[in-house]
Design an enzyme around this catalytic site. Structure first.
Site, short mmCIF file in Angstrom:
data_model
loop_
_atom_site.label_atom_id
_atom_site.label_comp_id
_atom_site.label_asym_id
_atom_site.label_seq_id
_atom_site.Cartn_x
_atom_site.Cartn_y
_atom_site.Cartn_z
N GLU A 10 7.54 -57.66 -26.24
CA GLU A 10 7.28 -56.80 -25.08
C GLU A 10 6.22 -57.43 -24.17
OE1 GLU A 10 6.56 -52.91 -26.88
OE2 GLU A 10 8.72 -52.55 -26.85
N ASP A 45 13.58 -48.80 -33.05
CA ASP A 45 12.20 -48.43 -32.78
C ASP A 45 11.91 -46.97 -33.10
OD1 ASP A 45 9.63 -48.53 -31.98
OD2 ASP A 45 10.01 -48.78 -29.86
N GLU A 66 5.96 -40.41 -31.56
CA GLU A 66 6.40 -40.90 -30.24
C GLU A 66 7.79 -40.38 -29.88
OE1 GLU A 66 6.37 -45.16 -29.84
OE2 GLU A 66 7.25 -45.10 -27.83
O1 GCW Z 1 7.90 -48.23 -29.56
C1 GCW Z 1 7.25 -49.14 -28.81
C2 GCW Z 1 6.22 -48.33 -28.10
C3 GCW Z 1 5.15 -49.19 -27.54
C4 GCW Z 1 4.56 -50.02 -28.68
C5 GCW Z 1 5.68 -50.86 -29.30
C6 GCW Z 1 5.20 -51.65 -30.50
C7 GCW Z 1 2.32 -50.72 -28.99
O2 GCW Z 1 6.84 -47.56 -27.10
O3 GCW Z 1 4.17 -48.34 -26.99
O4 GCW Z 1 3.50 -50.82 -28.27
O5 GCW Z 1 6.69 -50.03 -29.73
O6 GCW Z 1 5.42 -51.20 -31.61
O7 GCW Z 1 4.62 -52.71 -30.34
#
Ligand code: GCW
Length: 653
Positions: free
Chosen positions: A259, A338, A366
């Site tokens: 990311e 995720d 989340e």
């Molecule tokens: O699920 C995603 C989240 C991000 C997070 C990322 C990760 C810390 O939306 O906020 O970043 O995973 O796990 O690195």
């Protein structure tokens, strides 16, 4: 009775104890934990008249005990706790507290060895005081780019974590921003040390998330190439500095090439090159590198149906099994996507045999209601740990793999993104405390059932009538299923509002670059991940699982749309079509929330006012939001499919 805790720590409050028979404490060889044990003993003894038993806490060679486990032996006038490591005494002590919360005359004698060596939490806290995916107020540790000064609260937090067996933590976000990159330097190392000391007094080891590009960010090095001598030198010096101040420092957690974070790919190097370079720097001091496996292409073209985000972690890391240094640990999310309310188990568990691994859960909700909705997550985590990988034939669960490989695993276990913050009750939603409590209890002893853990937390937290206990237990135990029902159907996931991920937006990610699609059209929906006609993801599983997921008939229905693109008319085992299943579950899920509201109201007289109001208000929001989910999803699929609800309920056409 007044509570001596500043913040709501009900599961540890002395008034929840049914008895405390101890009048005297003896500790031997408990070294750095002695003071903590004395303090805690006094804390629990104070509200009770002098007891007649002695509590002896002794570190001595106890062959049946492994790792930081403990053994408790009770006789007429003594309860003796023995452990091989001082930390075991803390866990033994809290076993006794827990036992007296559950019953007036508990059976104390036990042998308790943790299943997992590393039992960790990760904070995603930023230096400015915000928390990435935080739903319980501001950061516990930071405010306005400074370390908070609140030792009493840190002590309470450390106690709370150790009371359920958690033994390691990171304090800062894996997305390490500019200022946080300096935590590993002379600028902040004293503040970090201060926190590390407090946590150590309850047996927790402190780690930091680090910026892979720190040599560039905080020094004058012009590169972060892991094979560049200057870079290696930077990390060696950094490790020396840290350990000079904090000899018991745990090590680093790293999110690299993920990311948009920097990583070794920029220099044409592998993740083993990057991780091993950090491992080498920490090695002389016994430190560990957690290297996150959350690596995927987040600039995908939605038109491209061949690239499958679910494949990414396995594609990157399975071929590198054996390439990582022995103090490097791959940190792998429970699912390949995720932290969705429902997704498959990551096929990396079952494929790595020569690599240290920790599994990463997300206690922070989340994608599961953001601590506004009730969602007790232990049943989900149990399914993950119990998932049969078939790596060594039938009955090789994920939990087995975690303790079995690599040979003589020195660094294995479980970690999780935590759900705490500055809110009075720590977790925003009072009932979300059960997830933190349960996480610790489960990863210490995965043989506990989700129900046993929920009962324990309820009993430790409230004094309820039998009826009240049953009511609350029912609310917790059904809550994951309820959330799943009114959100995304049959394993598809992702129908959330972009960015903040709260509330429905069915096409919110459909034409985006994140690799998270549902491909709904007028005939059907779902992602074809089969070898035969799809992305081939199913092949990442061992034989039996591959076959199970490759075929529609054998795919567990809760994951049907995760693995297959199916027509709305497909008949499920219940005899319902998929479209009817979508309508039914969305109506049912919403109705269940109405029931929770009634159930909670029935507890008004039995729980404290703060809890009552907190959960009542959040249930109102859950009601509002579940209604939005129900109607948006039902309307969306009605408009796509043109199929009416067989039961003629209200769909906004
Ligand atoms: O699920 C995603 C989240 C991000 C997070 C990322 C990760 C810390 O939306 O906020 O970043 O995973 O796990 O690195």
């Amino acid at each position: 009775m007044t509570t001596k805790l500043d913040f709501d720590l009900s599961w540890l409050a002395p008034e929840t104890l049914k008895a405390w028979p101890f009048g005297e404490l003896k500790t031997e060889n408990a070294a750095h934990l002695k003071e903590t044990l004395v303090k805690e003993f006094d804390y629990y003894s104070e509200p009770f008249p002098e007891g007649d038993k002695a509590l002896r806490l002794i570190v001595e060679d106890t062959p049946e005990v492994t790792l930081d486990g403990y053994k408790v032996l009770e006789d007429k006038d003594t309860v003796k706790v023995t452990a091989n490591q001082p930390e075991g005494l803390i866990y033994g002590f809290f076993h006794i507290v827990r036992s007296y919360q559950q019953s007036e005359q508990p059976e104390l004698s036990t042998l308790s060895n943790p299943k997992n060596k590393i039992r960790m939490i990760n904070h995603w806290d930023n230096f400015d005081g915000s928390v990435e995916r935080g739903y319980a107020g501001k950061s516990l540790f930071f405010v306005n780019n400074e370390f908070r000064l609140q030792d009493e609260r840190f002590n309470q937090y450390a106690k709370m974590l150790s009371s359920v067996g958690i033994n390691a933590l990171t304090i800062n976000n894996v997305n390490v921003h500019q200022k946080e990159s300096y935590f590993i330097t002379d600028s902040y190392i004293r503040e970090v040390k201060h926190l590390a000391e407090i946590f150590r007094s309850y047996g927790l080891t402190l780690f930091l998330s680090v910026n892979y590009a720190a040599p560039i960010e905080v020094d004058w090095v012009d590169s972060a190439d892991p094979l560049d001598d200057k870079v290696r030198e930077f990390w060696k010096n950094t490790a020396e500095l840290i350990y000079e101040h904090i000899p018991y420092f745990g090590g680093f957690v790293v999110k690299a090439d993920s990311e948009n974070r920097p990583g070794p790919f920029t220099y044409g190097r592998t993740h083993a090159d990057g991780a091993n370079m950090l491992g080498e720097a920490l090695k002389p001091f016994g430190g560990t590198v957690f290297w996150r496996a959350f690596v995927y292409d987040n600039h995908q073209d939605w038109r491209d149906k061949k690239t499958d985000r679910a494949r990414a972690a396995y594609d990157h890391y399975a071929p590198m099994d054996g390439d990582f240094a022995d103090n490097v640990v791959l940190q792998i999310k429970n699912g390949p996507m995720d932290f969705q309310v429902r997704e498959a188990v990551s096929p990396l568990f079952g494929s790595l045999r020569k690599t240290n691994q920790v599994l990463e859960f997300q206690i922070a909700q989340e994608y599961t209601g953001q601590q506004k909705h009730i969602c007790y997550l232990i049943p989900m985590w149990k399914e993950v740990l119990d998932f049969d990988t078939y790596a060594d034939g039938p009955d090789t669960t994920v939990q087995d793999m975690l303790v079995k490989y690599p040979e003589n695993p020195e660094r294995n276990g479980i970690t999780a993104v935590v759900n705490t913050g500055m809110d009075e009750n720590w977790t925003g939603h009072k009932l979300a405390q059960a997830n933190l409590y349960g996480y610790g209890r489960l990863i210490w002893d995965p043989s506990l059932s989700a129900e046993e853990i929920a009962k324990e937390w309820i009993q430790a937290t409230y004094s309820l009538s039998d009826k009240g206990r049953e009511t609350l237990l029912d609310m917790l135990m059904t809550s994951w299923d309820t959330y799943e029902k009114y959100t995304s159907p049959l394993g598809i996931g992702w129908m959330v509002q972009p960015n903040h991920h709260y509330g429905p937006n069915i096409d919110g990610y459909e034409y985006d670059m994140w690799g998270t699609y549902h491909y709904s059209d007028r005939d059907g929906l779902g992602v074809d991940r089969t070898v035969a006609t799809g992305t081939g993801y199913t092949r990442q599983y061992h034989g039996e699982n591959y076959e199970m997921y490759e075929n529609v008939e054998s795919t567990p229905e809760e994951l049907l749309l995760f693995f297959h693109h199916m027509p709305y008319s497909h008949e499920l085992k219940t005899g319902k079509t998929i479209i009817q299943h979508i309508y039914d579950t969305h109506f049912e899920g919403f109705d269940k929330v109405l029931e929770y509201q009634k159930q909670w109201e029935s507890l008004e007289k039995e729980v404290d006012d703060a809890s009552y109001q907190n959960v009542k208000e959040r249930l109102e929001e859950q009601h509002r939001c579940a209604r939005e989910w129900r109607d948006q999803v039902n309307t969306y699929y009605y408009r796509k499919s043109g199929v009416d609800d067989a039961k003629g309920r209200k769909i906004y056409k």
